[in-house]
Design a protein around this motif. Structure first.
Motif, PDB file in Angstrom:
ATOM      1  N   ALA A 266      12.506  55.784  14.040  1.00  0.00           N
ATOM      2  CA  ALA A 266      12.622  56.745  12.936  1.00  0.00           C
ATOM      3  C   ALA A 266      13.824  57.637  13.201  1.00  0.00           C
ATOM      4  O   ALA A 266      14.196  57.872  14.361  1.00  0.00           O
ATOM      5  CB  ALA A 266      11.344  57.587  12.824  1.00  0.00           C
ATOM      6  N   SER A 270      13.223  63.655  11.649  1.00  0.00           N
ATOM      7  CA  SER A 270      12.231  63.304  10.633  1.00  0.00           C
ATOM      8  C   SER A 270      10.823  63.627  11.131  1.00  0.00           C
ATOM      9  O   SER A 270      10.550  63.626  12.331  1.00  0.00           O
ATOM     10  CB  SER A 270      12.319  61.821  10.285  1.00  0.00           C
ATOM     11  N   SER A 271       9.918  63.883  10.181  1.00  0.00           N
ATOM     12  CA  SER A 271       8.534  64.178  10.553  1.00  0.00           C
ATOM     13  C   SER A 271       7.872  62.959  11.172  1.00  0.00           C
ATOM     14  O   SER A 271       7.034  63.081  12.073  1.00  0.00           O
ATOM     15  CB  SER A 271       7.746  64.644   9.325  1.00  0.00           C
ATOM     16  N   ARG A 273       9.241  60.713  13.092  1.00  0.00           N
ATOM     17  CA  ARG A 273       9.655  60.590  14.490  1.00  0.00           C
ATOM     18  C   ARG A 273       8.926  61.612  15.354  1.00  0.00           C
ATOM     19  O   ARG A 273       8.473  61.284  16.457  1.00  0.00           O
ATOM     20  CB  ARG A 273      11.166  60.772  14.615  1.00  0.00           C
TER      21      ARG A 273
END
Length: 300
Positions: A266, A270-271, A273
């Motif tokens: 990801a 990012s959320s 990840r």
């Protein structure tokens, strides 16, 4: 967060108040108290309103409560008032079923040693007998009795100063400390529940009170505010002495192939990840790798 029930003790019957208290304040150690009356008759009775409160001087306190139903006092209180001496014996798993027999309110002339199948053993500094089957026995002088009331359920606190104690060599380890697995104590909960303090029920937490750990407030906000990690998991990292340096974070990524592969799934920031980082950090925490878990969560 679940809904909390707010209770005013004055609104409850004593029997219900008692059960809420002993159900919540648990497990409690058990003092298996041996006393002797003015005629030399022995008595033993278990009490779970009990703990140690001082090492210097060595002091223990237990409470012999007035009965709720009849507002009567127990033979233990009468005997202590007569001679101010007790032996406090610990209760192990192998003893607990016998111990419950000694909790029965037999008449004062009945010998609970005989009823419960225990062996009286002469003490060295006080008149009451030790319980031979107990691996730790404390001979005590009762220095003070504090009455907390005259109504049913009121306690009578016994302040017991240890004069001598005896420990079975079989429960002492090579570091000259008591091994809890060998001792195999039993604790009291509410109603008919007990707990065995050995085996898989035991776990250890080492936090040196002299080490000024990070604490929650020094952790990055995104870790403190995690919706995935439990407070106990975050506390493992908050107990560290310092945040990882950028170099230590980079070294973790380089040496941990599983983590490196995970980060590629990801985009950074990012959320998705960070959720993967949280799950991997949880694994590290379960393995006791708290510093690596914190470093994992600080990868940008």
């Amino acid at each position: 967060m679940s809904k909390m029930r707010s209770i005013n003790p004055q609104d409850l019957e004593i029997k219900d108040l008692h059960q809420f208290m002993v159900g919540a304040i648990a497990p409690r150690p058990i003092a298996f108290v041996s006393t002797i009356d003015e005629n030399g008759l022995a008595n033993i009775a278990p009490y779970s309103f009990f703990n140690a409160f001082s090492s210097n001087p060595p002091m223990m306190v237990f409470s012999s409560n007035r009965t709720v139903r009849g507002n009567t006092t127990k033979d233990t209180l009468h005997n202590i008032q007569a001679n101010q001496e007790v032996v406090i014996n610990v209760v192990t798993y192998d003893m607990v079923q016998q111990m419950t027999l000694a909790s029965i309110s037999y008449p004062a002339h009945i010998d609970e040693f005989a009823k419960a199948g225990f062996t009286p053993l002469a003490a060295e500094t006080v008149a009451p007998f030790r319980i031979a089957e107990s691996p730790v026995q404390f001979e005590c002088k009762v220095e003070q009795i504090v009455s907390l009331g005259e109504h049913g359920g009121a306690g009578n606190l016994m302040f017991c100063k240890v004069q001598r104690f005896h420990i079975d060599e079989a429960v002492i380890d090579e570091r000259n400390r008591i091994d809890p697995h060998k001792l195999d104590l039993v604790g009291r909960l509410g109603r008919a529940y007990y707990v065995r303090a050995s085996g898989d029920a035991l776990f250890s937490i080492y936090q040196n009170p002299s080490d000024l750990a990070l604490g929650f407030d020094q952790l990055p906000a995104h870790i403190r505010q995690s919706n995935t990690l439990k407070g106990s998991e975050i506390a493992c990292m908050a107990g560290l002495m310092a945040l990882p340096t950028p170099q230590e974070i980079e070294q973790l990524v380089q040496k941990d192939d599983n983590l490196a592969n995970l980060l590629e799934l990801a985009p950074a920031g990012s959320s998705a990840r960070f959720e993967m980082q949280e799950r991997y950090a949880r694994t590290l925490i379960q393995q006791g790798e708290y510093a690596n878990a914190l470093a994992c969560l600080m990868i940008e």
